[in-house]
Design an enzyme around this catalytic site. Structure first.
Site, short mmCIF file in Angstrom:
data_model
loop_
_atom_site.label_atom_id
_atom_site.label_comp_id
_atom_site.label_asym_id
_atom_site.label_seq_id
_atom_site.Cartn_x
_atom_site.Cartn_y
_atom_site.Cartn_z
CG LEU A 85 128.69 -10.56 -67.37
CD1 LEU A 85 127.85 -10.60 -68.65
CD2 LEU A 85 129.88 -11.50 -67.52
CD GLU A 116 126.67 -17.54 -73.52
OE1 GLU A 116 126.46 -18.66 -73.98
OE2 GLU A 116 126.73 -17.32 -72.31
CE LYS A 118 125.37 -7.79 -70.14
NZ LYS A 118 124.05 -7.38 -69.69
CG ASP A 120 118.22 -5.62 -72.14
OD1 ASP A 120 118.61 -5.70 -70.96
OD2 ASP A 120 117.95 -4.54 -72.70
NE ARG A 139 122.26 -9.50 -60.43
CZ ARG A 139 122.90 -8.72 -61.27
NH1 ARG A 139 123.83 -9.23 -62.05
NH2 ARG A 139 122.61 -7.45 -61.39
CE1 TYR A 228 124.03 -16.10 -66.82
CE2 TYR A 228 122.29 -15.28 -68.27
CZ TYR A 228 122.94 -15.29 -67.04
OH TYR A 228 122.50 -14.47 -66.03
CE LYS A 317 125.57 -3.22 -71.85
NZ LYS A 317 125.56 -2.77 -70.47
CB CYS A 411 94.88 22.94 -91.56
SG CYS A 411 96.39 22.64 -92.50
CB CYS A 414 95.46 25.71 -95.75
SG CYS A 414 94.38 24.38 -95.21
CB CYS A 429 94.20 19.50 -93.40
SG CYS A 429 93.76 20.89 -94.43
CB CYS A 435 95.81 22.07 -97.57
SG CYS A 435 97.08 22.05 -96.29
S1 IVH Z 1 127.23 -14.59 -67.70
C1 IVH Z 1 129.36 -14.70 -63.67
N1 IVH Z 1 126.07 -14.63 -70.04
O1 IVH Z 1 123.99 -9.90 -67.86
C2 IVH Z 1 128.88 -14.36 -65.02
N2 IVH Z 1 125.27 -13.11 -68.40
O2 IVH Z 1 125.43 -7.62 -66.80
C3 IVH Z 1 127.43 -14.22 -65.05
N3 IVH Z 1 123.34 -11.79 -69.13
O3 IVH Z 1 123.58 -10.75 -64.50
C4 IVH Z 1 126.82 -13.73 -66.24
N4 IVH Z 1 123.17 -12.67 -71.13
O4 IVH Z 1 121.75 -11.48 -66.14
C5 IVH Z 1 126.11 -14.07 -68.82
N5 IVH Z 1 125.07 -14.78 -72.14
C6 IVH Z 1 125.12 -14.24 -70.92
C7 IVH Z 1 124.21 -13.25 -70.53
C8 IVH Z 1 124.33 -12.70 -69.25
C9 IVH Z 1 122.66 -11.80 -70.27
C10 IVH Z 1 123.05 -10.92 -67.98
C11 IVH Z 1 123.03 -11.62 -66.67
C12 IVH Z 1 124.01 -10.89 -65.80
C13 IVH Z 1 124.08 -9.56 -66.51
C14 IVH Z 1 125.39 -8.87 -66.20
#
Ligand code: IVH
Length: 675
Positions: A85, A116, A118, A120, A139, A228, A317, A411, A414, A429, A435
């Protein structure tokens, strides 16, 4: 145009550095630097390549998505590339994205986006044939990933067979595998107990757990998945919006984000971002931003892709929660109860928008476990309102001269001998009131708002009084005279006389405040209240044995041991006697022990601006036996909402917790009857 030698060299260095970090992150699941540092390097290279396009080569890390797959898993070719992304870090960058989308589509009105979180974790592709899960792949570099089917089959939230009917013959579903925070905490706790290495964060834990050659190990890890998107679809068709497609996937038994919403235009995106950011800590899993996707699939198709990302999606982000800096020194702080806490003094660094110069190191064991040494380059994490932590050391950047840290032999305040707890995690201590650090903290605690509430006796003043040996214990406060006080720094006759008056007023107190003010370890204001209510007078608390103490609500063996020990120390009894002879007194507690507490067992949360000070509302509720908590959960019985109540009120609504207005609270306090 020729490119300056310096620029060429910098670009070559950046590529090598980025490749190395990429390998550590994607292949070994063991990153050396935080994401923010990696992003910075990549952005610098992108910048150089934009200014000097001749620098770009197909091998540049800016031209690819991930790293080589590990050799040990079979390779899987992705028929539809798994892309990344593009990121936006500000509202301006988001608006810029929206402008480009509308321009390309030649679209005058607002765009509908699907929004939605993102997550981690790590991206995964699931392939269903005839409704059966036949393959799962990571991936990898976007074109080729690793076959992790056996491992993915162990994840409970992933259906092996789709529910319902009407699925395309071939359906490739894409999503994120992640580890919920609760599972992550448990996993690390187990690792800690068994003396094994802990994972730095839930993302690394998820990646490390999925890429196990032995699926039994994966099966024991708390992994989850949220879908997603879609990859290859053959022998059937899907709907024409992302939101509808996700709804269909969830009908087929796949998990999609419960936070997925259609939003309109940039404003809709910004509002969504704000609402998720406010609830980020309550989500139960780590996210590093939110994703906006053009909702219409026809529009998505028209927009297409650039080299590494779709033009129809963007990740907005959050500011990075991890940053790198230098640890200048490890200082030792001695607390009110004599516990020695090592503190990291840092070269100042901005983490998630706040400048950080100190981080807690908890105890000596933690420093040893993480092998933290003065002079080290360290990674600092600050999430939400949590105190900044040292996540780990970047050992690659350690100077050969860095020496291991050890606690001082005595300590630092003191010079008294140190005592280590049985489990060796705590050093104390032994100086007690001898102290100065403990004396200072004891007096500050005594004067604090929820204790004796002595207005005008601030921390700086207490520091002076103790440092100049004008007082040694709280009882000495009542012997101070106006000249002594007026001669102190930042004091004058007026402030000195005000303080004397406040001291005089503080003598008229309540038993629970007094018990709390004594600073007994483990005894907070609510335990102090329970003790006062149960015993009715101080002599009874002093005389109580361990068993009787444990019949008080909230008091278990550990708290009871602290109370019992406290009242058996000669110097503590002396201070209490001195306080009494200085005139500190309280009214008898009415009907102790058996007094019924109409709100006992009920938990309240106060939010927004109330007519009365919040501390007062809290005390009034507690007097009737209620518990007052700072955050709303399923265990909350009532939320009292004043004006401008915010996220807590929203959460109450979501959890179905009953909300009271202040008038209803008045009624309840008057009658003791909960509506
Ligand atoms: S869409 C072609 N939706 O973020 C679009 N990605 O930085 C594909 N990720 O590789 C990604 N939450 O692993 C999408 N709600 C979300 C996501 C998401 C996490 C991750 C995903 C992607 C990475 C890109």
């Amino acid at each position: 145009m020729t490119i300056p030698q310096q620029v060429q060299e910098r670009a070559a260095w950046l590529r090598k550095e980025i490749e190395h970090h990429n390998y550590r992150y994607h292949v070994l699941d063991d990153p050396v630097v935080p994401d923010s540092e990696f992003d910075r390097l990549l952005r610098e290279l992108l910048h150089l390549e934009t200014t000097h396009p001749e620098l770009i080569s197909p091998a540049s890390p800016t031209q690819r998505v991930g790293a080589q797959p590990l050799e040990a898993f079979d390779e899987v070719l992705h028929p539809v590339p798994m892309l990344s992304l593009s990121n936006a870090f500000s509202n301006d960058e988001l608006s810029e994205f929206d402008r480009r989308v509308r321009e390309r589509l030649d679209w005058q009105s607002e765009i509908e986006y699907a929004a939605e979180p993102k997550l981690d974790g790590l991206a995964i592709s699931l392939r269903y044939r005839g409704g059966l899960l036949v393959q799962a792949a990571t991936r990898g570099d976007g074109a080729r990933g690793e076959d992790v089917t056996l491992n993915v089959r162990t994840i409970g939230s992933i259906p092996l067979r789709l529910l319902g009917k009407g699925w395309p013959e071939i359906l490739e579903v894409r999503g994120e595998i992640y580890m919920p925070r609760s599972g992550f905490d448990k996993l690390n706790e187990k690792a800690r107990k068994q003396g094994e290495k802990e994972f730095a964060n839930p993302r690394n834990a998820a990646a490390g757990s999925l890429r196990q050659l032995d699926p039994k190990i994966t099966a024991n890890r708390p992994l989850a998945m949220v879908c997603y998107g879609l990859g290859e679809v053959r022998g059937g068709s899907m709907a024409t919006t992302h939101t509808r497609n996700m709804a269909i996937l969830s009908e087929w038994g796949l998990r999609t984000s419960p936070e997925l919403r259609p939003v309109i235009g940039v404003q809709g995106c910004q509002d969504y971002y704000e609402s998720i950011a406010a609830r980020r800590q309550d989500l139960g899993y780590d996210i590093d931003g939110v994703v906006f996707k053009v909702n219409g699939t026809d529009q998505q198709q028209m927009l297409g892709f650039v080299s590494r990302a779709p033009r129809w999606a963007v990740a907005l982000k959050f500011p990075a929660e991890e940053e790198m800096t230098r640890l200048i020194a490890i200082d030792i702080q001695v607390g009110r109860t004599g516990v020695l806490t090592p503190v990291a003094r840092l070269e100042s660094v901005k983490v998630a928008g706040v400048t950080v110069t100190n981080a807690t190191l908890h105890n000596e064991d933690e420093i040893r476990r993480k092998d933290i040494r003065p002079g080290d380059t360290v990674i600092i994490r600050r999430a939400g309102d949590v105190i900044p932590q040292v996540v780990r050391v970047v050992t690659e950047r350690r100077d050969a001269s860095a020496r291991e840290f050890s606690m001082p032999p005595v300590c630092p305040e003191c010079g008294s001998e140190l005592i280590r707890d049985d489990d060796k995690t705590m050093t104390r201590c032994s100086g007690g009131l001898f102290c100065p650090a403990q004396r200072k903290e004891a007096v500050k605690h005594y004067a604090s708002r929820r204790a004796m509430d002595i207005e005008g006796l601030g921390d700086k003043l207490v520091d002076q009084l103790i440092s100049k040996s004008l007082i040694r214990s709280p009882a000495d406060l009542y012997r101070l005279d106006i000249e002594t006080l007026a001669n102190l720094d930042r004091m004058a006759t007026k402030s000195a006389s005000n303080l004397l008056q406040a001291l005089e007023q503080s003598k008229n107190t309540t038993l629970d405040r007094f018990l709390y003010a004594l600073g007994i370890r483990e005894v907070g204001d609510s335990t102090a209240r329970s003790l006062a209510q149960f015993f009715g007078d101080l002599q009874a608390v002093e005389a109580a044995d361990m068993e009787t103490l444990q019949s008080v609500s909230d008091v278990g063996p550990i708290v009871a041991r602290q109370i019992h020990t406290f009242f058996r120390q000669e110097h503590n009894l002396e201070v209490i006697a001195e306080l009494a002879s200085a005139g500190v007194h309280w009214p008898a507690v009415e009907a102790p022990q058996s007094q019924s507490q109409p709100l006992a067992g009920l938990t309240f949360v106060l939010t927004g601006t109330l007519q009365r000070p919040r501390t007062q509302a809290k005390e009034e509720l507690q007097t009737l036996g209620a518990k007052v908590s700072g955050s709303v959960s399923k265990k909350t019985h009532y939320v009292v909402a004043g004006t401008d109540a915010g996220s807590k009120l929203e959460k109450a609504a979501r959890l179905g917790v009953k909300v009271l207005e202040e008038e209803q609270l008045d009624e309840l306090l008057r009658t003791g009857i909960a509506p």
